[in-house]
Design an enzyme around this catalytic site. Sequence first.
Site, PDB file in Angstrom:
ATOM      1  CD  GLU A 163      12.959-122.028 -48.563  1.00 42.24           C
ATOM      2  OE1 GLU A 163      13.036-123.186 -49.001  1.00 42.24           O
ATOM      3  OE2 GLU A 163      13.166-121.748 -47.374  1.00 42.24           O
ATOM      4  CD  GLU A 165       9.193-121.185 -45.228  1.00 44.83           C
ATOM      5  OE1 GLU A 165      10.066-121.955 -44.795  1.00 44.83           O
ATOM      6  OE2 GLU A 165       8.713-121.242 -46.367  1.00 44.83           O
TER       7      GLU A 165
HETATM    8  C1  BG6 Z   1      11.456-124.113 -46.212  1.00 44.90           C
HETATM    9  C2  BG6 Z   1      10.298-124.451 -47.086  1.00 44.90           C
HETATM   10  O1  BG6 Z   1      12.601-124.510 -46.870  1.00 44.90           O
HETATM   11  O2  BG6 Z   1      11.621-124.774 -45.014  1.00 44.90           O
HETATM   12  C3  BG6 Z   1       9.169-125.185 -46.406  1.00 44.90           C
HETATM   13  O3  BG6 Z   1       9.803-123.316 -47.746  1.00 44.90           O
HETATM   14  C4  BG6 Z   1       9.754-126.176 -45.433  1.00 44.90           C
HETATM   15  O4  BG6 Z   1       8.344-125.753 -47.384  1.00 44.90           O
HETATM   16  C5  BG6 Z   1      10.545-125.428 -44.383  1.00 44.90           C
HETATM   17  O5  BG6 Z   1       8.825-127.034 -44.864  1.00 44.90           O
HETATM   18  C6  BG6 Z   1      11.132-126.291 -43.289  1.00 44.90           C
HETATM   19  O6  BG6 Z   1      11.848-127.354 -43.828  1.00 44.90           O
HETATM   20  P1  BG6 Z   1      11.542-128.829 -43.363  1.00 44.90           P
HETATM   21  O7  BG6 Z   1      12.366-129.669 -44.232  1.00 44.90           O
HETATM   22  O8  BG6 Z   1      11.931-128.877 -41.943  1.00 44.90           O
HETATM   23  O9  BG6 Z   1      10.082-129.037 -43.568  1.00 44.90           O
END
Ligand code: BG6
Length: 498
Positions: free
Chosen positions: A184, A396
């Site tokens: 990201e 993701e």
């Molecule tokens: C992304 C990141 O922004 O979102 C991850 O690459 C992160 O590292 C994921 O864990 C989800 O966000 P969060 O804050 O719910 O863990």
Amino acid sequence: MSKFPENFLWGGATSAAQIEGGRCLDGKGLCHLDYVYFRGPKTPCNFMLKKDYEKAKAEEAILNFPNRRGIDFFHHYKEDIALLAEMGFRSFRMSVSWTRLFPTGLEETPDPEGVQFYHNVFKELHKYGIEPLVTMIHYELPIIFVEKYDGWVSPEVIPHCYRYLKFLIDEYKDEVKYWLTFNEINMVTAVPWLGGGIILDRHGEFEMPKDFRPFGPLPPEMADRWENASHQALHHQFIASAMIVKYAHETAPQCLIGNMFNLHHLYPETPSPEDALRAHQETEFNMFFCDVMAGGSYPKWILSYYRKNNINIKWYDGYEEILTNGKVDFISLSYYLSSIVTADPKRQERIGSFIRTLHNPYLETSDFGWQIDPTALRISLNELRDRFHLPIYIVENGIGAFEEPDSEGKIHDDYRIAYLRSHINCIADAIQDGVDVIGYTPWGCIDLVSCSLVSMSKRYGFVYVDADDFGNGTYDRSRKDSFYWYKKVIASNGEDLD
Ligand code: BG6
């Protein structure tokens, strides 16, 4: 017939800082995320001010640092990979911890035990036919670069980082085909501590403005304060990324290297031209990161934005050539939600941990207020196809939720199944639209420490980990309902989503 290609890379995603634990074991050093302390299961900790950092150091013995424990993947990796294999994973996204290999970040040669750890993990994955997808830097910066320099704002980080990245390619090129450079990368401008190890009030006294809205360009009066710093840091990350892409292309042509950005789909609130313009500008801002990494140069509009907002980048020597020669092989992205923008950003509410948006009445939200919108993913995938003509890896996606096992120790996560089903359907549609999607790795396939909350309470996994925010629990793993569902999805190559 399946809408997904035969060799589609189904899998799941994690990062070292959020799963490994084993801090300081076998010589492992600390990174900047190891200094973020727990403040409550719903309290975001994305920004670091001097006072927080001093507190983290002064009260190191008594504060709670969940990232230092992770889910103890360091000791459980064989069991964890066996569970992923049971689901039929073809791809596992993980990251390598810079400070496990180079404990302070300044060493000339890596720590042999750290090097061996990743050989062991890759070997275990290959044993089951799982392709590792490795993020070189997933929000991890050796702490010395925060202490001694100013995080990624300082160009001094580049040679040390390059030594680390080069080592990764030299050492693991025959075990890892798919690589991502920075996780990201756009987060360095939205959340400068997280993405760049930047302590904000080192850049002048700083108070979080009430109308602060991290995504999209900042209001001009803020530019001098930290937009300068975060865009300088971003520039250095672009350079390090392009340098390693070039090196890998020359020395390890079997490897494919992608960028990684947080896709943020935006709708205008109304058909008013002003709202539409704002949505367009913010979308351009979101795409800008890919423009540089996949297109190989800074778009003109951002240069004039820099000029207008008094953002003075110190350009790295020869940067234009470095960027042109370091274009990525594929685009990768995280996608969680969509939001609504207006011409008057002050009206946008903060929801979830750090997104500002207006409420969209057509969408449902997660426990954490994130607006669930699979269709926006399809729209964005189509836009990315038209703009970059490159394969796309969705690395993701997912839904975070509070979860407690029932009296029989089971987690019935039907909301996760519904979320993933709707997104997989839209990915299938995008593939029919002609988008070359090569893989899908939902986030936190095994429960892990939340990034924004540094908390175990926000869970994403198909696999439950018995650990709480304070490190209590057996750390035993168990299968949620979604585990069995995703197994069927993979076995049917995305056909059986019931
Ligand atoms: C992304 C990141 O922004 O979102 C991850 O690459 C992160 O590292 C994921 O864990 C989800 O966000 P969060 O804050 O719910 O863990």
